[in-house]
Design an enzyme around this catalytic site. Structure first.
Site, short mmCIF file in Angstrom:
data_model
loop_
_atom_site.label_atom_id
_atom_site.label_comp_id
_atom_site.label_asym_id
_atom_site.label_seq_id
_atom_site.Cartn_x
_atom_site.Cartn_y
_atom_site.Cartn_z
N LEU A 232 66.61 33.53 -17.57
CA LEU A 232 66.77 34.37 -16.35
C LEU A 232 65.37 35.18 -15.99
CD1 LEU A 232 69.52 34.65 -18.54
CD2 LEU A 232 70.19 35.72 -16.18
N GLY A 253 63.53 31.43 -24.08
CA GLY A 253 62.83 32.18 -23.56
C GLY A 253 63.50 32.93 -22.47
N ARG A 254 62.61 34.08 -21.81
CA ARG A 254 63.25 34.83 -20.57
C ARG A 254 64.72 34.87 -20.58
NH1 ARG A 254 59.48 32.47 -15.58
NH2 ARG A 254 57.45 32.68 -16.29
N ALA A 255 65.34 35.29 -21.66
CA ALA A 255 66.70 35.25 -21.99
C ALA A 255 67.05 36.75 -22.21
CB ALA A 255 67.06 34.53 -23.17
#
Length: 389
Positions: A232, A253-255
């Site tokens: 996200l 990643g990007r979580a």
């Protein structure tokens, strides 16, 4: 909801009125979102009709009662993709991802073929409910995008999958860019080339992301570990998010990643009772221009629950690390916050910026209650994703 017993025969599948509507009511920051409202629920009869109904300006309750496969519907492109060290994967448990891009300064060009449909999402019109029936609703090879001032959209009980998963920039599942009042609930997202959910530089608006399964298992991974990185990415200009009861697993990643200094973005993010499992990288990565209240989240086998950069970026964070910090919420919010729990995971650095509580106090009508953090793994897995509404 209608109470008569008329059955709609759609592709041989009987769909009762009880099955044909949104389940539950939008809560958190998406409170008041009604989607297609009382419009008669109907299932499209063709791919062309599905596109028309999703993108037009008519309020609709659109039933997804089968797999709609967009693969090949807009042709394919064969050309050159950029291959870097994350493409070839020396060792590891998966192949890598080459990137669909126009320059390749840090790698070498390789031949690639990708599906065009995945790179051009369907632009969702205002006042839409897109609702899966049972566990049958699948959008394969095509994402959804809400932009240009469109609002009042519900996406519920849909599995969005197979958007060029072998390629970075292969496609995004759900995009918000100049949107408002969006409820993303009880969906599953898997095998996506880029972001599961992403906001553009415009407003995401008032958004609730709830009871979803973010499944990062993949055969193509930029980390070469069989886990999807691009989970996200939320950068909107003026956004309020409720992120609740989601199951985020096998990602890296990007979580999520929140915030940016590229614009004068302002994001308030309330994360409640989410279950992060088998994250071979980082969960929260928080940049500046953000206020994040993180409570009752459970981290199981998460390498980095909160990145070190989050602590120096200018982000304002209240992550409820102690009993005292939980109790301190009461004076601002009228309830005791729930602490976050870690099992077999990295460090959860204490951060208790009272500016977050001050901001949250002005938004109390949108804040939602929590369950005990110890119950999160069992209850979230049981309820998150499709077929569980």
């Amino acid at each position: 909801m209608r109470k008569h017993t008329l059955l709609l025969s759609l592709f041989g599948l009987a769909v009762s009125p009880a099955q044909a509507q949104v389940k539950g009511t939008a809560f958190g920051f998406a409170t008041g979102t009604t989607g297609g409202g009382s419009a008669t629920a109907a299932a499209p009869s063709s791919l062309a009709q599905l596109k028309q109904w999703i993108t037009d300006s008519t309020p609709r309750v659109i039933l997804i009662n089968r797999t709609w496969d967009f693969a090949g519907s807009e042709g394919t492109t064969t050309g050159q993709c950029c291959s870097t060290r994350t493409t070839t994967c020396s060792g590891g448990s998966s192949a890598g991802q080459a990137s669909i891009q126009t320059t390749c300064d840090d790698g070498t060009w390789v031949s690639c073929t990708y599906d065009n449909a995945a790179k051009s999402p369907l632009d969702v019109g205002s006042n839409k409910s897109i609702v899966g029936v049972g566990s049958s609703g699948v959008l394969k090879g095509k994402g959804l995008r809400i932009r240009g001032g469109n609002s009042n959209v519900i996406i519920q009980n849909i599995h969005i999958t197979n958007l060029n998963p072998q390629y970075v920039w292969g496609g995004d599942a759900i995009t918000l860019d100049g949107a408002d009042r969006v409820w993303i609930d009880h969906n599953k997202i898997s095998l996506i080339g880029r972001q599961f959910i992403v906001s553009g530089w415009g407003k995401g608006g008032h958004v609730t992301i709830s009871n979803n399964e973010f499944d990062g298992k993949t055969s193509w991974s930029s980390g070469c570990n069989g886990k999807h990185y691009w989970t996200l990415l939320l950068l909107g200009l003026e956004d309020w998010y409720t992120f609740a009861n989601n199951w985020i697993h096998d990602v890296s990643g990007r979580a999520p990643h929140l915030g940016t200094d590229y614009t004068n973005s302002k994001i308030f993010f309330h994360a409640v009772n989410n279950y992060f499992q088998n994250v071979g990288g980082h969960a929260f990565d928080i940049d500046t221009n953000t206020w994040s209240l993180l409570e009752g989240n459970y981290f199981s086998s998460v390498t980095t629950p909160l990145t070190a950069d989050s602590l120096t970026s200018g982000a304002l964070i209240y992550d409820v690390p102690t009993v005292d910090s939980a109790g301190a919420c009461n004076a601002y919010l009228g309830y005791i916050c729930e602490w976050n729990r870690l099992s077999g995971s990295g460090t959860w650095t204490a951060r208790t910026d009272t500016a977050v509580l001050t901001q949250a106090a002005s938004l109390k009508q949108y804040l939602i209650s929590h369950i005990p953090v110890a119950d999160v793994p069992t209850k979230v897995v049981a309820a998150a994703g499709v077929g569980k509404v």
